[in-house]
Design a protein around this motif. Structure first.
Motif, PDB file in Angstrom:
ATOM      1  N   SER A   1       4.769  -0.733   3.257  1.00  0.00           N
ATOM      2  CA  SER A   1       4.042   0.496   2.951  1.00  0.00           C
ATOM      3  C   SER A   1       5.007   1.573   2.460  1.00  0.00           C
ATOM      4  CB  SER A   1       3.325   1.029   4.196  1.00  0.00           C
ATOM      5  OG  SER A   1       2.459   0.047   4.736  1.00  0.00           O
TER       6      SER A   1
ATOM      7  N   GLN B   1       0.849  -1.191   0.000  1.00  0.00           N
ATOM      8  CA  GLN B   1       0.000   0.000   0.000  1.00  0.00           C
ATOM      9  C   GLN B   1       0.887   1.244   0.000  1.00  0.00           C
ATOM     10  OE1 GLN B   1      -2.275  -0.357   3.643  1.00  0.00           O
ATOM     11  NE2 GLN B   1      -0.447  -0.481   4.910  1.00  0.00           N
TER      12      GLN B   1
ATOM     13  N   MET C   1      -0.613  -0.833   8.813  1.00  0.00           N
ATOM     14  CA  MET C   1       0.694  -1.230   8.298  1.00  0.00           C
ATOM     15  C   MET C   1       1.118  -2.635   8.723  1.00  0.00           C
ATOM     16  SD  MET C   1       2.720   2.318   9.018  1.00  0.00           S
ATOM     17  CE  MET C   1       4.302   1.616   8.573  1.00  0.00           C
TER      18      MET C   1
END
Length: 316
Positions: A179, A93, A174
């Motif tokens: 991330s 992400q 997370m």
């Protein structure tokens, strides 16, 4: 040996082996002539195979193979019009930090970044930072912006890296993931990462009052292992974002709120311009799609570059 690239400084790469040892590696020249147009054939997050050589008593790695990437974030190279720059690869992400002012983050920049994340299959989360510094009107503006992006389908969180507001929410998202943190210089990436993992002590800097923008504190992407089963990729501040390798006919698919209703357009190849019975234009008129998002779509479609080249990675 196999490993993951944790740091790239241009010609050298720091690779962490499966055993947990870090090696300084270079690449074989042939990577540069395989038709890769990127200015950096190897990116942070890449999974690689490498050999160890003994150079004057010191161990040195040579990267010989890059595994296929699950995804990556890419943009136009600042100085070379036909080349691209891969910021990071194999990301679970990306958190895009947004500030209303000091420095301002424009919707055109946000939308270009999100289009690229969609096109390359990276989940994006918007973090509206410095909420502790805004007055009532500014907070309303932040809420309005967040509503636009929530309507499009994105997670939006108001945070303050300096006071710690909602930092735990970010940490929870997370867990178990890699991330990437991105945004303009001065939006508070390094401050937030230091709040998440104080031991890293990443360098932070003050905003330039004259230009209302941050000073570059990160000169290259770098990955860090955290103490709570997570990895962070910190990236250089980005002033502009040149979208690459996206066909005109596909662009609308990378605006999730367009994609959801495009089957209602009369023409299957509708570009949402002047075509009759366009579902996107109808939704725009009804206030179901934000004009700022449609304006960004038009700019990217027509190739307006929005001065992305003013961004230059600082020279080391």
């Amino acid at each position: 040996m196999k490993g993951i690239v944790y740091k790239s400084t241009g010609s050298w790469y720091q690779v962490k082996s499966e055993a947990g040892t870090f090696y300084d590696c270079r690449i074989k020249g042939k990577f540069r002539i395989k038709g890769i147009k990127s200015t950096n054939p190897v990116a942070v997050g890449d999974r690689v195979e490498f050999d160890i050589e003994d150079k004057e008593g010191a161990e040195q790695g040579v990267i010989k193979k890059i595994d296929e990437r699950e995804n990556y974030i890419i943009r136009k190279s600042v100085n070379l019009s036909k080349q691209t720059h891969i910021i990071a690869a194999n990301i679970d992400q990306v958190f895009l930090l947004i500030t209303l002012n000091n420095p301002p983050t424009l919707t055109t920049f946000i939308d270009r970044f999100l289009v690229t994340a969609e096109a390359y299959h990276v989940k994006a989360v918007l973090l509206f930072n410095k909420v502790d510094t805004y007055n009532e009107d500014e907070l309303l503006e932040i809420k309005y912006l967040a509503a636009i992006y929530r309507n499009a389908g994105y997670d939006c969180i108001g945070i303050s890296a300096s006071t710690g507001k909602n930092v735990d929410k970010v940490k929870d998202m997370m867990l178990g993931k890699t991330s990437m943190f991105a945004g303009h210089s001065g939006t508070g990436k390094s401050t937030l990462i230091n709040a998440i993992e104080p031991g890293l002590n990443l360098k932070t800097s003050q905003i330039s009052e004259q230009h209302k923008q941050g000073q570059h504190t990160t000169t290259f992407a770098e990955m860090f292992d955290l103490n709570f089963d997570a990895r962070i990729i910190d990236t250089p501040g980005i002033k502009g974002f040149g979208v690459v390798e996206i066909e005109r006919e596909e662009l609308g698919d990378y605006f999730p709120e367009f994609f959801r209703i495009k089957q209602d357009c009369k023409f299957h190849n509708c570009l949402h311009l002047e075509e009759p019975k366009c579902a996107i234009k109808d939704a725009l008129e009804e206030g179901e799609i934000a004009w700022s998002r449609y304006k960004s779509y038009l700019q990217i479609l027509e190739g307006e570059e929005d001065n992305y080249r003013t961004d230059i990675y600082p020279k080391k």
